[in-house]
Design a protein around this motif. Structure first.
Motif, mmCIF file in Angstrom:
data_model
loop_
_atom_site.group_PDB
_atom_site.id
_atom_site.type_symbol
_atom_site.label_atom_id
_atom_site.label_comp_id
_atom_site.label_asym_id
_atom_site.label_seq_id
_atom_site.Cartn_x
_atom_site.Cartn_y
_atom_site.Cartn_z
ATOM 1 N N SER A 1 0.829 -1.204 0.000
ATOM 2 C CA SER A 1 0.000 0.000 0.000
ATOM 3 C C SER A 1 0.866 1.258 0.000
ATOM 4 O O SER A 1 0.451 2.288 -0.533
ATOM 5 C CB SER A 1 -0.944 -0.001 1.205
ATOM 6 O OG SER A 1 -0.207 0.056 2.406
ATOM 7 N N HIS A 2 2.075 1.162 0.566
ATOM 8 C CA HIS A 2 2.981 2.298 0.552
ATOM 9 C C HIS A 2 3.419 2.622 -0.880
ATOM 10 O O HIS A 2 3.492 3.791 -1.265
ATOM 11 C CB HIS A 2 4.190 2.008 1.431
ATOM 12 C CG HIS A 2 5.159 3.139 1.525
ATOM 13 N ND1 HIS A 2 4.838 4.339 2.113
ATOM 14 C CD2 HIS A 2 6.428 3.266 1.077
ATOM 15 C CE1 HIS A 2 5.873 5.155 2.032
ATOM 16 N NE2 HIS A 2 6.853 4.523 1.406
ATOM 17 N N ILE B 1 1.697 1.940 -3.606
ATOM 18 C CA ILE B 1 0.532 2.492 -4.300
ATOM 19 C C ILE B 1 0.354 3.956 -3.930
ATOM 20 O O ILE B 1 0.059 4.791 -4.792
ATOM 21 C CB ILE B 1 -0.725 1.661 -3.984
ATOM 22 C CG1 ILE B 1 -0.593 0.282 -4.617
ATOM 23 C CG2 ILE B 1 -1.983 2.361 -4.483
ATOM 24 C CD1 ILE B 1 -1.691 -0.680 -4.242
ATOM 25 N N THR B 2 0.556 4.282 -2.674
ATOM 26 C CA THR B 2 0.458 5.675 -2.243
ATOM 27 C C THR B 2 1.526 6.528 -2.925
ATOM 28 O O THR B 2 1.234 7.639 -3.394
ATOM 29 C CB THR B 2 0.615 5.774 -0.712
ATOM 30 O OG1 THR B 2 -0.362 4.942 -0.092
ATOM 31 C CG2 THR B 2 0.451 7.201 -0.234
ATOM 32 N N LEU B 3 2.744 6.011 -2.995
ATOM 33 C CA LEU B 3 3.804 6.736 -3.704
ATOM 34 C C LEU B 3 3.451 6.921 -5.175
ATOM 35 O O LEU B 3 3.662 7.990 -5.741
ATOM 36 C CB LEU B 3 5.130 5.975 -3.592
ATOM 37 C CG LEU B 3 5.969 6.222 -2.365
ATOM 38 C CD1 LEU B 3 7.170 5.297 -2.362
ATOM 39 C CD2 LEU B 3 6.409 7.656 -2.282
ATOM 40 N N GLU C 1 0.503 7.069 -6.488
ATOM 41 C CA GLU C 1 -0.588 8.023 -6.635
ATOM 42 C C GLU C 1 -0.114 9.460 -6.423
ATOM 43 O O GLU C 1 -0.666 10.376 -7.018
ATOM 44 C CB GLU C 1 -1.723 7.680 -5.673
ATOM 45 C CG GLU C 1 -2.475 6.439 -6.094
ATOM 46 C CD GLU C 1 -3.539 6.022 -5.101
ATOM 47 O OE1 GLU C 1 -3.606 6.595 -3.997
ATOM 48 O OE2 GLU C 1 -4.298 5.110 -5.435
ATOM 49 N N HIS C 2 0.900 9.662 -5.576
ATOM 50 C CA HIS C 2 1.401 11.013 -5.332
ATOM 51 C C HIS C 2 2.432 11.447 -6.374
ATOM 52 O O HIS C 2 2.507 12.627 -6.712
ATOM 53 C CB HIS C 2 2.002 11.117 -3.928
ATOM 54 C CG HIS C 2 0.978 11.177 -2.858
ATOM 55 N ND1 HIS C 2 0.506 10.043 -2.238
ATOM 56 C CD2 HIS C 2 0.313 12.216 -2.316
ATOM 57 C CE1 HIS C 2 -0.401 10.391 -1.344
ATOM 58 N NE2 HIS C 2 -0.542 11.704 -1.366
ATOM 59 N N TYR D 1 -1.182 -0.077 -14.040
ATOM 60 C CA TYR D 1 -1.698 0.848 -13.035
ATOM 61 C C TYR D 1 -1.694 2.282 -13.559
ATOM 62 O O TYR D 1 -2.609 3.058 -13.279
ATOM 63 C CB TYR D 1 -0.904 0.744 -11.733
ATOM 64 C CG TYR D 1 -1.585 1.432 -10.577
ATOM 65 C CD1 TYR D 1 -2.807 0.964 -10.107
ATOM 66 C CD2 TYR D 1 -1.032 2.542 -9.979
ATOM 67 C CE1 TYR D 1 -3.452 1.597 -9.055
ATOM 68 C CE2 TYR D 1 -1.665 3.175 -8.925
ATOM 69 C CZ TYR D 1 -2.878 2.700 -8.468
ATOM 70 O OH TYR D 1 -3.515 3.336 -7.432
ATOM 71 N N LYS E 1 -6.165 10.961 -13.614
ATOM 72 C CA LYS E 1 -5.180 11.422 -12.632
ATOM 73 C C LYS E 1 -3.795 11.537 -13.256
ATOM 74 O O LYS E 1 -2.893 12.081 -12.638
ATOM 75 C CB LYS E 1 -5.134 10.465 -11.439
ATOM 76 C CG LYS E 1 -6.409 10.487 -10.631
ATOM 77 C CD LYS E 1 -6.298 9.603 -9.426
ATOM 78 C CE LYS E 1 -7.583 9.679 -8.615
ATOM 79 N NZ LYS E 1 -7.504 8.876 -7.408
#
Length: 92
Positions: free
Chosen positions: A2-3, A5-7, A9-10, A37, A46
C-alpha cells in the motif's frame, strides 16, 4: 504494498520512470504492472496519457542505454569480479 501504491498516486510519473528504468537494469520489478496501473490512473484522469507514454518511452530508452554502457565498459570484467556474489561465474 500500500505504501508503493500511495507513492505511485502522489508521484505517478517519477514512479513510472523509476520502475521502468530499474526493470531494464535487470532488477526484479514488473514494468508491465506499473504500466497497467498507470493506464488505470489515465482512465481516472489522474495522469495525462501523452505524458505517461513519454515517461515510459524515456525510461525505457534510458534503461536500455545504461545497460548497454554498463556492459560495454565493464562487461566480462564485472562478471569475473562480482559474478560470484550473484552465483553467476564465468563458467555459467
Amino acid at each position: 504494498m500500500s505504501h508503493l501504491i500511495t507513492l505511485f498516486e502522489h508521484y505517478p510519473y517519477v514512479m513510472l520512470f523509476l520502475g521502468t528504468f530499474l526493470e531494464l537494469l535487470a532488477l526484479p520489478i514488473s514494468a508491465e504492472l506499473l504500466m497497467s496501473y498507470a493506464g488505470y490512473l489515465v482512465y481516472l484522469e489522474k495522469m495525462n496519457y501523452i505524458f505517461a507514454l513519454l515517461t515510459a518511452y524515456t525510461a525505457a530508452g534510458a534503461g536500455i542505454t545504461s545497460t548497454f554502457w554498463i556492459g560495454k565498459s565493464g562487461g566480462y570484467k564485472l562478471i569475473e569480479k562480482y559474478g560470484r556474489l550473484l552465483h553467476f561465474g564465468p563458467q555459467k
